[in-house]
Design a protein around this motif. Sequence first.
Motif, short mmCIF file in Angstrom:
data_model
loop_
_atom_site.label_atom_id
_atom_site.label_comp_id
_atom_site.label_asym_id
_atom_site.label_seq_id
_atom_site.Cartn_x
_atom_site.Cartn_y
_atom_site.Cartn_z
N MET A 1 0.83 -1.20 0.00
CA MET A 1 0.00 0.00 0.00
C MET A 1 0.87 1.26 0.00
N ILE A 2 1.89 1.26 0.85
CA ILE A 2 2.76 2.44 0.92
C ILE A 2 3.49 2.65 -0.40
N GLN A 3 3.99 1.56 -0.98
CA GLN A 3 4.74 1.70 -2.23
C GLN A 3 3.83 2.13 -3.37
N SER A 4 2.59 1.64 -3.37
CA SER A 4 1.66 2.09 -4.41
C SER A 4 1.33 3.57 -4.23
N HIS A 5 1.22 4.01 -2.97
CA HIS A 5 0.98 5.43 -2.70
C HIS A 5 2.14 6.28 -3.23
N VAL A 6 3.37 5.81 -2.99
CA VAL A 6 4.54 6.54 -3.49
C VAL A 6 4.56 6.54 -5.01
N HIS A 46 10.79 -0.94 3.77
CA HIS A 46 10.22 -0.75 2.43
C HIS A 46 10.13 0.73 2.08
N LEU A 47 9.83 1.56 3.07
CA LEU A 47 9.76 3.00 2.81
C LEU A 47 11.13 3.55 2.43
N ALA A 338 5.74 -5.72 -5.59
CA ALA A 338 4.88 -5.26 -4.50
C ALA A 338 3.67 -4.50 -5.04
N LEU A 339 3.90 -3.68 -6.08
CA LEU A 339 2.78 -2.95 -6.68
C LEU A 339 1.77 -3.91 -7.29
N GLN A 344 -3.49 -6.37 -7.35
CA GLN A 344 -4.26 -7.60 -7.47
C GLN A 344 -5.23 -7.75 -6.30
N VAL A 345 -4.77 -7.42 -5.10
CA VAL A 345 -5.66 -7.48 -3.94
C VAL A 345 -6.82 -6.50 -4.10
#
Length: 661
Positions: A1-6, A46-47, A338-339, A344-345
Amino acid sequence: MIQSHVFISSQPSAVGPAAVLEFWAQALTSQPLWHKERANLCLMDHLCQAAFQFNQEDCVQKVLYQQHKNALGYHCDKGLLSSLVSWIVAGNITPSFIEGNGNPTQVWFAWTILNMESIFEEDSQLRRVVERELVSNPFTPEQALKKAQSQLKLPIVPSLQRLLIYRWAHQALVTPADHPLLPLIWQKFFLLYLHRPGPQYGLPVDGCIGKRFFQSPAHLSLLGDLKQRLIEAADFHHSASKALGVDSPGSSSENLVDRASTQANHLTSPELHKELVRLFNMYVLWLEEESFQKGDMYIPSLPKQYDAHRLAKVMQNQQDLWIEFVNVERIQYEFQEALDFWFQVQVETHIASSAASTQTDFTNPMLAKERIISGLKVYDAPQSSLPLQPMKAPVPLISSASLVSPSEAKALTRATLRILQQQAKSAALWESQQVAFNNEILDTLPKFYTNREEQVIIPLECRGSSGKSCQGPSLVTVQFEGKYKNEAVGQQLHVLEKEVKQLQAEATKPPSLSVVEAAVHMENFITALINLYKHQSVPGIHRVGINLFFAVVEFVCDETQRHPPTRQFFTSCIEILGQVFIAGTKSECKPVLQTILKNRRLCTLLSPYFTPVASPEEFVYLYEKVVSFLSDDNSDVIFMLLTKASDFIHSIPTYMTALCR
C-alpha cells in the motif's frame, strides 16, 4: 500500500513522492519506541527502499534526524538532558534506532539511519575534532573522543562504539552478500577508513586515518573479520557468475572505470556479478595495504587491480555513490512485484464486492441485514479469541472469612509463620556448621606440618697440601629439625574445604519460593486485616488482630533473632500489629506482661506495647507482678517495665481530675 501510494504520487500532476514519503515517515515514527516493533521496522525498510529508488532519501532522513535529536535529549527538559548526560558519562552505549551493532534484515532502514547519524556526526563537528586529535597527538580513539567532548562542549557525545567508522564496519559484516546496498555500505566504510585528513587541518599530507581507529585487540580482530567478509562476498559473486555462464573475472582486461563509463547506470545481472567480484577484491587490497596508512605510496603507480582513480576519489572524501554497482534491476523488480500484488488485492476485493452488490437488492429496506452480512463476507473472517489459560495466583488470595474468624486466621497464619521460622532455623544450622568447620580447620592446620629431628652426613672434600694427599673426605654429621608434611592431615583438610564450599553454596542459594510466598502472604493478610479494621466495624476482627499478634510472638525464637531477614520481618509484623491492636487495649496489658516475664528476650520487642496506663484498675496488680519478679539477672527487664509504670504515675493527677468532674 505504501509503495503504491509513493508510485501514484510520482505520476505527472501528482503531489510528488517526497511529500508522501515524509508523511509515511512521520506516521510510522510517531509512536514511542517505534524502532523496537518488528512490523514497524519492516514497513520502514520498504519505505527507505522506495526513497532510495526515487532519490528522495533526504525527506526521510529529515524526519529521522529530528527523532534522533529528540532521543538524545535535544529540545527536551533540563532534567531529562542532565540524566542522559550522566548516563552517557557513566559509559553506556548511546541510544540508536538500530538495535545492536548492525541490522541484517532491514538493510535499507539501516542504510538510511547510518546516513542520518553521519549527518549528525558531521553537523556536531565531532568527527572532525576526533580525527584532528588522532592526527596531531598519539591518542587512542577513547582519548580523542574525550578530548573532542571537552573542546566542543557538546551536551551529548556518542560512545566509542557509535562512531560511524565502526557502525559502517559492523553493518557491512551482517549485510547479506546479495543485497544491492552492500557495495555502497563498503564504500561508506572506506570513505572513513582511507580518509587523509592532514591538509584539512593545515598539516602535511600523511597517511590515512583508518588504522588509528583500529588499535585495540578487539578492533584488530574486527579488521580481520572485515577482510574475511570481503573474501566471502567476492567468492559468492564469483560462484554466481559461474552459474550464469560468465567468464572468470580475471579474463577481462578492461579497466573498471572504462566499463563504468561505457555502460548504462546499471548492469545486467551476469555482468554485475563479474564487476562485483572485481570490486570486492579491490576492497580487500585496500584493506590490506599498509602503505596507505603510512602515506608513502604514490597512487598513480599502483597496479590496475587497485583502481587508482577510485582510490584517489575515496582519499579525497568524494561522496558520490557508485550506483553502477547497485543491482537497480532487482530493486525495480521488487518494487514492481509489491505494486502488482497490491493492485491484485484491490481488484479481487472490487470484484468480490461487485459480485455481492449484483446479487443484493439495495432498494429493499428489509434486506439491510443481508446486505451488511454480504459486505462483511468480502473481508477475511475474524479470528477467534485465544483460549484463556488458567493461571494460578503466585500468592494465595486472602479470603474474607479468614479475616473475621479467629480459628481460620490462626490456622492460616501459623502455617505461614512455621515456614518462615523453619527458614531461620536452617540458616542458623548453616551458621553453626560453618563455625564448626572453621574450628575444625583451625585445630587441624597446626598438625599439617611438623618438625622431625633428622641427621645427615655431609662429606667435605680434602684437596691436600704441600704435595701430601688426603686419605679421603671428611665426614661431618649434621643434626637438625626438618619440616614434615602429614599427608593424612592434608587429605583431611581437603575434605573439610570441600564440605565448606558445599555448605556455602547451599547457604547462598536464594530462598525457596515457598518462603517468599509465605512472607508475601503474611504481609497481605496483615494489610487486609488492618484495612478492614480501620474502615469497617466488623465484630470479632479486633480479637483476630490480637490473636495474630501473640501468634507472631510465639514463633519468635533464638534462630529467628539470629537470622537478619527473619528478625526484620517478625519485628515489622509485631510493630504494626502492636500499634494497631495491642497498645492502649485494656484487656491486653496483663497478657503482654505475662509474656514478657515468661520470656525475657522478648522484652525489647514487646515493652513498647505494654501500656498499664490503659488499665488503671489492674495497675497495682501489674506493679506487684513486676516488683516480685525483680532479681539480679533481670534488672534490665524490670527497669524497662517500671518506666511504663512511671508513665502511669505521672498521669494520676490527670486521671483523678477527670474522675472528679
